[in-house]
Design an enzyme around this catalytic site. Structure first.
Site, short mmCIF file in Angstrom:
data_model
loop_
_atom_site.label_atom_id
_atom_site.label_comp_id
_atom_site.label_asym_id
_atom_site.label_seq_id
_atom_site.Cartn_x
_atom_site.Cartn_y
_atom_site.Cartn_z
N THR A 1 0.83 -1.21 0.00
CA THR A 1 0.00 0.00 0.00
C THR A 1 0.87 1.26 0.00
O THR A 1 0.46 2.30 -0.54
CB THR A 1 -0.97 0.04 1.20
OG1 THR A 1 -0.24 0.14 2.41
CG2 THR A 1 -1.88 -1.17 1.21
N ASN B 1 13.28 4.45 4.76
CA ASN B 1 12.37 3.41 5.22
C ASN B 1 11.18 4.06 5.91
O ASN B 1 11.31 5.13 6.50
CB ASN B 1 13.11 2.50 6.21
CG ASN B 1 12.24 1.39 6.76
OD1 ASN B 1 11.53 0.71 6.01
ND2 ASN B 1 12.27 1.18 8.07
N HIS C 1 8.41 3.21 8.94
CA HIS C 1 8.27 2.28 10.07
C HIS C 1 7.06 2.70 10.91
O HIS C 1 6.91 3.89 11.21
CB HIS C 1 9.55 2.31 10.91
CG HIS C 1 9.51 1.35 12.06
ND1 HIS C 1 9.68 -0.01 11.91
CD2 HIS C 1 9.28 1.55 13.38
CE1 HIS C 1 9.58 -0.60 13.08
NE2 HIS C 1 9.33 0.33 13.99
C1 GRF Z 1 3.90 -0.69 6.78
O1 GRF Z 1 3.16 -0.62 7.97
C2 GRF Z 1 5.29 -0.18 7.01
O2 GRF Z 1 5.35 0.82 7.96
C3 GRF Z 1 6.01 -1.39 7.49
O3 GRF Z 1 5.46 -2.46 6.77
C4 GRF Z 1 4.13 -2.13 6.38
C5 GRF Z 1 4.04 -2.32 4.89
O4 GRF Z 1 2.77 -2.13 4.37
N1 GRF Z 1 7.43 -1.24 7.34
P1 GRF Z 1 2.54 -2.11 2.80
O5 GRF Z 1 3.14 -3.39 2.22
O6 GRF Z 1 3.18 -0.88 2.24
O7 GRF Z 1 1.06 -2.10 2.64
#
Ligand code: GRF
Length: 211
Positions: free
Chosen positions: A18, A110, A112
Site C-alpha cells: 500500500t 524506510n 516504520h
Molecule cells: C507498513 O506498515 C510499514 O510501515 C512497514 O510495513 C508495512 C508495509 O505495508 N514497514 P505495505 O506493504 O506498504 O502495505
C-alpha cells in the site's frame, strides 16, 4: 532548488504494497519516477501493483544466493542498472546490510509504524500495544546499518488511548504512512534534505519557500 527531471527511485517491498501504491499515486511521474520494484517474497502484491503501472519488477530470494550479501549485491546491481538514485523500503521486511547501503550512500529511506526510537524491528504496533502507549505513530527515516536506527526525516502521530487491536492501529496509521512517505521522497527529490553539521542525527528539511 527545483528539479525539472523526476528523480529515478527504486522501491523494495515484501507484502501488500500500500505504501508503494501511495508513491505510484502521488510522486510517480511527478517529482520521482519509480524505475524498479524489487521484492524478497514471490507473489507479493506489491509486484502486481508495479506491473499494473508498467514498472519493471524482480524477485530476489534469499535462498537463491549463498548469503544475504550476495543477494543484496544482485539486487543492488539490478536497481543501479535501472538508474535509481534513491531506494525506498516500503514494507520491506528484511534488513539491508552495509554492502547494499554502500551502493546508495545516504539514499536509502524506510517507513516504520512507530515513533522511533520506540519499538524498532518487527511487530512494532504489537510492541506498542503491549507497552500500553496512548500515542502511536509513523517514522520515515534514513537507513543505516542498524535496525530502524537511522536519522529521522518525518514523523506523525495519532492519539489512540483505547486501542487494543493491531489492525485498528494499523488502519489509523495508514493515512500517515501514505502521506509521509511520498512527502519524504518529494523532499529528497527536491534536494531539500540535509544533515545538521552540529548534530548529524538531525535531518534538516529546507523551508518550502526556499525551493
Ligand atoms: C507498513 O506498515 C510499514 O510501515 C512497514 O510495513 C508495512 C508495509 O505495508 N514497514 P505495505 O506493504 O506498504 O502495505
Amino acid at each position: 532548488m527545483t528539479s525539472e527531471t523526476p528523480l529515478p527511485i527504486a522501491v523494495l517491498a515484501s507484502g501488500t504494497g500500500t505504501n508503494l501504491q501511495a508513491l505510484l499515486d502521488t510522486v510517480h511521474g511527478q517529482e520521482a519516477e519509480i524505475v524498479a520494484v524489487a521484492a524478497n517474497v514471490p507473489g507479493a502484491s506489491a509486484l502486481a501493483r508495479a506491473e499494473g503501472r508498467d514498472v519493471p519488477t524482480a524477485v530476489f530470494l534469499r535462498g537463491d544466493y549463498p548469503d544475504r550479501d550476495a543477494r543484496d549485491h544482485a539486487m543492488a546491481d539490478w536497481i543501479a542498472a535501472r538508474g535509481a538514485r534513491l531506494v525506498v523500503l516500503a514494507g520491506y521486511m528484511e534488513l539491508v546490510g552495509e554492502p547494499f547501503l554502500r551502493r546508495f550512500p545516504g539514499a536509502v529511506i524506510n517507513v516504520h509504524p512507530s515513533l522511533l526510537p520506540a519499538f524498532p524491528g518487527l511487530k512494532a504496533i504489537e510492541q506498542a500495544l503491549a507497552y500500553g502507549v496512548k500515542v502511536f505513530g509513523v517514522t520515515v527515516h534514513f537507513v543505516d546499518a542498524g535496525v530502524d536506527s537511522g536519522p529521522v526525516i518525518l514523523q506523525g502521530a495519532r492519539e489512540l488511548p483505547d486501542a487494543r487491536d493491531p489492525e485498528e492501529v494499523l488502519a489509523a496509521l495508514r493515512p500517515l504512512e501514505h502521506a509521509l512517505l511520498p512527502e519524504a521522497v518529494r523532499l529528497f527529490a527536491w534536494g531539500a534534505l540535509s544533515l545538521d553539521p552540529e548534530n548529524p542525527r538531525r535531518v534538516v528539511a529546507a523551508a518550502p519557500d526556499a525551493r
